[in-house]
Design a protein around this motif. Structure first.
Motif, PDB file in Angstrom:
ATOM      1  N   UNK A  80      17.622   4.486  11.898  1.00  0.00           N
ATOM      2  CA  UNK A  80      17.765   3.188  12.536  1.00  0.00           C
ATOM      3  C   UNK A  80      19.191   2.662  12.336  1.00  0.00           C
ATOM      4  N   UNK A  81      19.705   1.920  13.333  1.00  0.00           N
ATOM      5  CA  UNK A  81      21.007   1.256  13.190  1.00  0.00           C
ATOM      6  C   UNK A  81      20.881  -0.177  13.697  1.00  0.00           C
ATOM      7  N   UNK A  82      21.345  -1.142  12.882  1.00  0.00           N
ATOM      8  CA  UNK A  82      21.210  -2.553  13.249  1.00  0.00           C
ATOM      9  C   UNK A  82      22.526  -3.319  13.187  1.00  0.00           C
ATOM     10  N   UNK A  83      23.580  -2.679  12.666  1.00  0.00           N
ATOM     11  CA  UNK A  83      24.855  -3.386  12.581  1.00  0.00           C
ATOM     12  C   UNK A  83      25.934  -2.629  13.343  1.00  0.00           C
ATOM     13  N   UNK A  84      26.756  -3.408  14.058  1.00  0.00           N
ATOM     14  CA  UNK A  84      27.833  -2.822  14.842  1.00  0.00           C
ATOM     15  C   UNK A  84      28.846  -2.130  13.943  1.00  0.00           C
ATOM     16  N   UNK A  85      29.387  -1.025  14.416  1.00  0.00           N
ATOM     17  CA  UNK A  85      30.472  -0.335  13.726  1.00  0.00           C
ATOM     18  C   UNK A  85      31.529   0.027  14.766  1.00  0.00           C
ATOM     19  N   UNK A  86      32.645   0.608  14.311  1.00  0.00           N
ATOM     20  CA  UNK A  86      33.687   0.993  15.257  1.00  0.00           C
ATOM     21  C   UNK A  86      33.165   2.060  16.218  1.00  0.00           C
ATOM     22  N   UNK A  87      33.645   2.035  17.468  1.00  0.00           N
ATOM     23  CA  UNK A  87      33.278   3.118  18.382  1.00  0.00           C
ATOM     24  C   UNK A  87      33.908   4.432  17.917  1.00  0.00           C
ATOM     25  N   UNK A  88      33.519   5.523  18.539  1.00  0.00           N
ATOM     26  CA  UNK A  88      34.081   6.818  18.162  1.00  0.00           C
ATOM     27  C   UNK A  88      35.570   6.864  18.507  1.00  0.00           C
ATOM     28  N   UNK A  89      36.341   7.685  17.779  1.00  0.00           N
ATOM     29  CA  UNK A  89      37.806   7.647  17.882  1.00  0.00           C
ATOM     30  C   UNK A  89      38.361   7.821  19.300  1.00  0.00           C
ATOM     31  N   UNK A  90      37.719   8.639  20.108  1.00  0.00           N
ATOM     32  CA  UNK A  90      38.241   8.887  21.459  1.00  0.00           C
ATOM     33  C   UNK A  90      37.435   8.179  22.545  1.00  0.00           C
ATOM     34  N   UNK A  91      36.868   7.010  22.168  1.00  0.00           N
ATOM     35  CA  UNK A  91      35.972   6.342  23.125  1.00  0.00           C
ATOM     36  C   UNK A  91      36.654   5.998  24.447  1.00  0.00           C
ATOM     37  N   UNK A  92      37.935   5.652  24.396  1.00  0.00           N
ATOM     38  CA  UNK A  92      38.614   5.260  25.643  1.00  0.00           C
ATOM     39  C   UNK A  92      38.748   6.439  26.600  1.00  0.00           C
ATOM     40  N   UNK A  93      39.015   7.608  26.015  1.00  0.00           N
ATOM     41  CA  UNK A  93      39.188   8.815  26.823  1.00  0.00           C
ATOM     42  C   UNK A  93      37.872   9.235  27.492  1.00  0.00           C
ATOM     43  N   UNK A  94      36.753   8.996  26.806  1.00  0.00           N
ATOM     44  CA  UNK A  94      35.471   9.495  27.290  1.00  0.00           C
ATOM     45  C   UNK A  94      34.687   8.486  28.111  1.00  0.00           C
ATOM     46  N   UNK A  95      35.019   7.210  28.001  1.00  0.00           N
ATOM     47  CA  UNK A  95      34.289   6.192  28.762  1.00  0.00           C
ATOM     48  C   UNK A  95      34.496   6.433  30.255  1.00  0.00           C
ATOM     49  N   UNK A  96      33.395   6.687  30.970  1.00  0.00           N
ATOM     50  CA  UNK A  96      33.474   6.903  32.412  1.00  0.00           C
ATOM     51  C   UNK A  96      33.462   8.360  32.836  1.00  0.00           C
ATOM     52  N   UNK A  97      33.629   9.263  31.879  1.00  0.00           N
ATOM     53  CA  UNK A  97      33.528  10.686  32.200  1.00  0.00           C
ATOM     54  C   UNK A  97      32.051  10.999  32.481  1.00  0.00           C
ATOM     55  N   UNK A  98      31.771  11.701  33.553  1.00  0.00           N
ATOM     56  CA  UNK A  98      30.371  11.971  33.896  1.00  0.00           C
ATOM     57  C   UNK A  98      29.907  13.298  33.305  1.00  0.00           C
ATOM     58  N   UNK A  99      28.603  13.428  33.163  1.00  0.00           N
ATOM     59  CA  UNK A  99      28.022  14.684  32.690  1.00  0.00           C
ATOM     60  C   UNK A  99      28.293  14.991  31.234  1.00  0.00           C
ATOM     61  N   UNK A 100      28.349  13.950  30.400  1.00  0.00           N
ATOM     62  CA  UNK A 100      28.646  14.180  28.976  1.00  0.00           C
ATOM     63  C   UNK A 100      27.455  14.718  28.204  1.00  0.00           C
ATOM     64  N   UNK A 101      26.316  14.855  28.846  1.00  0.00           N
ATOM     65  CA  UNK A 101      25.147  15.359  28.137  1.00  0.00           C
ATOM     66  C   UNK A 101      25.414  16.715  27.490  1.00  0.00           C
ATOM     67  N   UNK A 102      26.340  17.470  28.060  1.00  0.00           N
ATOM     68  CA  UNK A 102      26.650  18.780  27.456  1.00  0.00           C
ATOM     69  C   UNK A 102      27.293  18.637  26.073  1.00  0.00           C
ATOM     70  N   UNK A 103      27.778  17.451  25.760  1.00  0.00           N
ATOM     71  CA  UNK A 103      28.399  17.218  24.446  1.00  0.00           C
ATOM     72  C   UNK A 103      27.460  16.519  23.461  1.00  0.00           C
ATOM     73  N   UNK A 104      26.239  16.244  23.884  1.00  0.00           N
ATOM     74  CA  UNK A 104      25.305  15.530  23.014  1.00  0.00           C
ATOM     75  C   UNK A 104      25.028  16.332  21.745  1.00  0.00           C
ATOM     76  N   UNK A 105      25.338  15.695  20.602  1.00  0.00           N
ATOM     77  CA  UNK A 105      25.078  16.333  19.304  1.00  0.00           C
ATOM     78  C   UNK A 105      23.777  15.782  18.743  1.00  0.00           C
ATOM     79  N   UNK A 106      22.951  16.650  18.231  1.00  0.00           N
ATOM     80  CA  UNK A 106      21.656  16.225  17.715  1.00  0.00           C
ATOM     81  C   UNK A 106      21.653  16.141  16.207  1.00  0.00           C
TER      82      UNK A 106
END
Ligand code: SF4
Ligand code: F3S
Length: 106
Positions: A80-106
């Protein structure tokens, strides 16, 4: 239920978790999910996501339907997560890129 979809991957802003009245977000390495059994459909999280990655299950964008099952599965595994934290380091580069499901880490 509401569902977190593709554009959260590799961004993970976490603004969403702060507004959820039932704390039903769960965190993986590069993605968050909503537990569909706990979500009360309040819709508060949807406008909070800077990546526009959260949708009602009735409004999931075409081609992203599999995220309903992904949210269901991974919310039973991840913590569970209830408190905001920093986004991932390369969030600006990846925001809006389509088909990122191939990068989903489990
Ligand atoms: Fe939480 Fe409401 Fe979003 Fe459901 S719709 S995940 S209850 S903030
Ligand atoms: Fe992901 Fe948006 Fe929340 S990017 S972590 S669903 S604010």
């Amino acid at each position: 239920t509401f569902v977190v979809t593709d554009n959260c991957i590799r961004c993970k802003y976490t603004d969403c978790v702060e507004v959820c009245p039932v704390d039903c977000f769960y965190e993986g390495p590069n993605f968050l999910v909503i537990n569909p059994d706990e979500c009360i459909d309040c819709a508060l999280c949807e406008p909070e996501c800077p990546a526009n990655a959260i949708f009602s299950e009735d409004e999931i964008p075409a081609g992203q339907e599999e995220f309903l099952a992904i949210n269901e599965e991974l919310s039973g595994i991840w913590p569970n997560i209830t408190e905001k934290k920093d986004p991932l380091p390369e969030y600006e580069k990846w925001d809006g890129v389509s088909g990122k499901i191939e990068y989903l880490e489990r």
